[in-house]
Each structure stands twice: as structure tokens, then as C-alpha cells.
Design an enzyme around this catalytic site. Structure first.
Site, PDB file in Angstrom:
ATOM      1  N   LYS A 176       7.056  -0.580 -55.893  1.00  0.00           N
ATOM      2  CA  LYS A 176       5.697  -1.061 -55.658  1.00  0.00           C
ATOM      3  C   LYS A 176       4.653  -0.310 -56.490  1.00  0.00           C
ATOM      4  CE  LYS A 176       6.461  -3.037 -51.102  1.00  0.00           C
ATOM      5  NZ  LYS A 176       7.831  -2.631 -50.715  1.00  0.00           N
TER       6      LYS A 176
HETATM    7  C1  LIG Z   1       8.734  -3.638 -50.314  1.00  0.00           C
HETATM    8  C2  LIG Z   1      10.150  -3.242 -50.477  1.00  0.00           C
HETATM    9  C3  LIG Z   1      11.176  -4.193 -50.556  1.00  0.00           C
HETATM   10  C4  LIG Z   1      10.925  -5.676 -50.398  1.00  0.00           C
HETATM   11  O1  LIG Z   1      10.201  -6.232 -51.461  1.00  0.00           O
HETATM   12  P1  LIG Z   1       9.517  -7.682 -51.295  1.00  0.00           P
HETATM   13  O2  LIG Z   1       8.773  -7.911 -52.547  1.00  0.00           O
HETATM   14  O3  LIG Z   1       8.605  -7.568 -50.109  1.00  0.00           O
HETATM   15  O4  LIG Z   1      10.608  -8.651 -51.059  1.00  0.00           O
HETATM   16  C5  LIG Z   1      12.472  -3.748 -50.784  1.00  0.00           C
HETATM   17  N1  LIG Z   1      12.752  -2.445 -50.871  1.00  0.00           N
HETATM   18  C6  LIG Z   1      11.803  -1.492 -50.801  1.00  0.00           C
HETATM   19  C7  LIG Z   1      12.190  -0.070 -50.901  1.00  0.00           C
HETATM   20  C8  LIG Z   1      10.471  -1.850 -50.602  1.00  0.00           C
HETATM   21  O5  LIG Z   1       9.536  -0.903 -50.508  1.00  0.00           O
END
Ligand SMILES: *Cc1c(COP(=O)(O)O)cnc(C)c1O
Length: 431
Positions: free
Chosen positions: A107
Site C-alpha cells: 500500500k
Molecule cells: C490491503 C492488503 C491486502 C488486500 O489488498 P486489496 O487491494 O484490498 O485486495 C492484502 N495483503 C495485505 C498485506 C494488505 O495490506
């Protein structure tokens, strides 16, 4: 390039307005009016291009009206200052590590890109933007770090008290400056509900510019396509057709990979791997979309019962289940299967996966069992140290805490406890 609302009742807007609004006034997600494929030479010659060049070419068409070339290049140089290594851990199975950024989760890419876009847009303007975000764990840290010190932007993060890991809590409560953490007496769904209420509260909207930093925001969602292209660049030389398995919660990440496919990137298939929050695997089986309350798991960043980006995925494949099924398979896995996978991966290859990556691995192996001719890539979305107890407990080993995590662990926690939406509204209006 304009973005229109998938609810169809608001007028199309340019990138800047879509970023500042987050969600359309009719409550719909913004979606690009067109996606123009890049020329074939781009993919032929991708091995000779740098990360920044690839990212620039990929996102240019979506943002160029609001970000001049030099501004976009400068933003990308800051956002992409770390690596996205692809490593083969078994024959035809490779892991794409997305955790080399400042908060050690994928993210970081979207959060930093969005922060710098908003910073750019607010440079010559009087308005302060309030970024409101609910987190089950990783989003909060990435957003806090990405937006820290960005002028003209106030960041308010809601997280469920006692339900995020210690490392995650430190990452979102210790930075200060323009970042405030609200500790909610409730679960993630309660946090999300409060945020949703704020976005339609006319008392608030009249007084401030509110936006969201969840993956519904186009500036968080779209840049996630970059590392699918970086993976393609590294895997192309294998000379095989590629499939991606993405551990999915809100389905923003996988949906961005699908945009890369629409740009012409050769991808044979996507696999959306989930934990027991299996709304999408059930949909792919039955054709019925039935959202449900989320259940807690060890891969808590994916504890989502009504994935907000799935509507974008359906749109990308013409809202047609048959076309979608040709491009997407989806499988759900229990916590116990996930722990077994963490153990098996370590035993076989020495690789340490976090619970989210392990779910991705399981999805990939399930698909490859039927389709052994493909080269499979699963995404490792967070560093295993962020899920210390589960990983150390499963493997019986001790993990070193990396410096970027050490840095925040011993800082003083600052949060404001809230219980209800009234508390949130009072905070937003009066603080
Ligand atoms: C947010 C997150 C996900 C999921 O991603 P999406 O885009 O919401 O499907 C998977 N793994 C981790 C470690 C995350 O922080």
C-alpha cells in the site's frame, strides 16, 4: 481523460477532481472513460526500460490533463525509490515482493502516489483537504507515512481498538504532525461505517473537503498496476505465459493488475485468493453476489465481506460473468490451511511468507494444479515481520525486526478514543 461514476448519476470529472472527491457525489466509484492499450513495442522492449519509465507510460493517459510531464516524473521518482524483486521459489512459481517500501506493505505505492498528487493539487490553493480513512491494519500505516508532512492535507485515521497488530498500531499512532489516529471502540466494519456516514453528512461537506485514501480513490488504486508491469519485465525472459495470484480483500490490487492487462500486458489469467471471507469465490461459483459481515482471520488485511472494488472488476470485463471467468479464478482458504502453507513454503524453499502471501501461494498452486503449463507469480503483500506472532509461532523461529519498523516501535503512541459517529463528527468539526 475523464472519470465517470459507476452509479451513473454524477457528471464525469477529470483526474484532479476524482482524487479530491474520492467517491462521486452519487456514491459511485470513479472509473476511467477509456483505457488505451500501449503499443506492442512497449512490451517487447520492456526489459530495457527503468521502473520510472514503465510507470510513466502506464499512468500517463489517466493523469496527463492535471499533472504536467515534469510533475508526474518527479512524483514517480519519489514514490518508486525502492525495489520490487521477483524470486523463483519453486519451478514455475515466483514470489513478487511488494514490501520494500517505508511501511513494508504494497500500500506504500498507492498511498505515496496519492499523497504527492494531493500535495501537488493543493500547492496553489487555499482549501485544506481532510483525508479520512478506516483501516483494519496496513492501510493506516501506509497512509500515515505517505501523507506525513504534506502541506494542505490533514489525515484522520480510524482503527479498531485492540484489533490491529502492535507494529501496525505503532506505524499509525506515533507520527504526529498532520496525522491523527482515532481509536474506535468497535471493529473494522464500525470504522468503515463511520467513514461512510461522514462522506454523506451535509453538515460536514459544507464545511470541509473530505476525501478517502482507501483503494476506492483512483490515485491509490491505479498506481498499483506498476508492479505487475515490473513483474512482467522480470518474468518475460522465462518465455512462458504468465498468471498472477493476488491475495485479495477489497480487490483494489488485483483490479489494478487487470488494468495493466487492458494496457496490453500479456497475462493469461488472474487468481484472486481470499481467506474465509469468500464473497467473491462464492460469486464466481454461483453468479450471485452476496456481501456478508467480515470474519476475523490471521490475514486480517483481507477481512472484507463486501469488497468495494469488485464492481470495477466486473466493469473491466463488460459485466459479463463468462468473460470474467476466462480471466479470473477465485479460491478461499482457512487459517489452518494458511499456516500449513507458511510451514510448507519454508520447509521446501527456506522462504518466509506472511499469512497474506501464503494465501496467494495457495491460490496459485490450486490453479497451477489444473494448468501446469503456466508460469505463476504470487504477490507477497507485506513483510512477514508485520505478522510476527503467527509467523514465529508457525515456524518456531525468531524474525529480525527491520530498521524501518524498529524506528517507530518505541515512539510514544498518540490516539484519541472514540465510540460513535457523533464523536467523529465532533472531532472533524472542532479540532
Ligand atoms: C490491503 C492488503 C491486502 C488486500 O489488498 P486489496 O487491494 O484490498 O485486495 C492484502 N495483503 C495485505 C498485506 C494488505 O495490506
Amino acid at each position: 481523460m475523464k472519470f465517470y461514476s459507476l452509479n451513473g448519476k454524477s457528471k464525469p470529472v477529470n483526474f484532479k477532481e476524482a482524487v479530491i472527491r474520492g467517491i462521486a457525489p452519487d456514491g459511485g466509484l470513479y472509473f476511467p472513460e477509456s483505457i488505451t492499450a500501449l503499443p506492442e513495442e512497449f512490451f517487447h522492449g520492456i526489459a530495457t526500460l527503468s521502473q520510472n519509465e514503465i510507470a510513466f507510460r502506464a499512468i500517463e493517459q489517466f493523469v496527463s490533463e492535471d499533472l504536467p510531464e515534469h510533475a508526474l516524473s518527479a512524483i514517480l521518482a519519489e514514490v518508486l525509490d525502492f525495489e520490487f524483486p521477483l524470486m523463483e521459489i519453486e519451478e514455475n512459481v515466483a514470489v513478487l515482493e511488494l514490501f520494500h517500501g517505508p511501511t513494508m506493505a504494497f500500500k506504500d505505492v498507492g498511498a505515496r502516489f496519492m499523497a504527492r498528487c494531493l500535495g501537488h493539487f493543493s500547492k496553489n490553493s487555499e482549501i485544506e483537504v481532510t483525508v479520512l480513512v478506516a483501516t483494519s491494519g496496513d492501510t493506516g500505516g501506509a497512509v500515515a507515512s505517505g501523507f506525513l508532512g504534506v502541506k494542505g492535507v490533514r489525515v484522520v485515521i480510524l482503527y479498531p481498538s485492540g484489533k490491529v497488530s502492535d507494529i501496525q498500531e505503532s506505524q499509525l499512532t506515533t507520527l504526529g504532525k498532520n496525522v491523527v489516529a482515532l481509536e474506535v471502540n468497535g471493529n473494522f466494519d464500525d470504522c468503515q461505517k463511520m467513514v461512510k456516514s461522514a462522506f454523506v453528512d451535509t453538515d460536514l461537506l459544507g464545511k470541509m473537503q473530505l476525501t478517502s485514501a482507501n483503494s476506492i480513490n483512483v490515485a491509490r488504486w491505479l498506481p498499483q498496476m506498476f508492479y505487475f508491469l515490473f513483474a512482467y519485465k522480470q518474468a518475460k525472459k522465462k518465455g512462458k505465459e504468465i498468471v498472477f495470484s493476488v491475495p485479495s480483500g477489497n480487490f483494489g490490487n488485483i483490479c489494478a493488475g487487470m488494468v495493466a492487462q487492458q494496457l496490453g500486458m500479456p497475462v493469461k489469467h488472474f487468481i484472486a485468493a481470499t481467506n474465509i471471507n469468500d464473497t467473491v469465490p462464492e460469486f464466481m461459483k454461483t453468479g450471485h453476489y452476496r456481501p456478508k459481515p467480515s470474519s476475523p482471520t490471521i490475514s486480517n488485511a483481507m477481512d472484507v465481506g463486501d469488497p468495494s472494488n469488485f464492481i470495477r472488476i466486473r466493469k473491466l470485463y463488460g459485466n459479463d460473468l463468462e468473460t470474467l471467468s476466462k480471466n479470473l479464478s477465485s479460491f478461499a482458504f482457512t487459517d489452518s490451511a494458511t499456516k500449513k502453507a507458511i510451514f510448507k513454503i519454508y520447509e521446501q524453499s527456506g522462504y518466509i511468507a506472511d499469512p497474506h502471501g501464503a494465501v496467494g501461494y495457495l491460490g496459485l498452486k490450486t490453479y497451477l494444479a489444473e494448468h501446469p503449463e503456466f508460469y505463476g507469480i504470487f504477490l507477497e503483500t507485506a513483510h512477514p515481520v508485520k505478522f510476527l506472532e503467527v509467523v514465529e509461532g508457525t515456524l518456531g523461529i525468531h524474525l529480525e525486526i527491520p530498521p524501518q519498523i524498529q524506528k517507530v516501535l518505541h515512539k510514544e503512541k498518540k490516539s484519541i478514543k472514540i465510540g460513535t459517529y457523533i464523536d467523529l463528527k465532533d472531532f472533524l468539526l472542532n479540532r
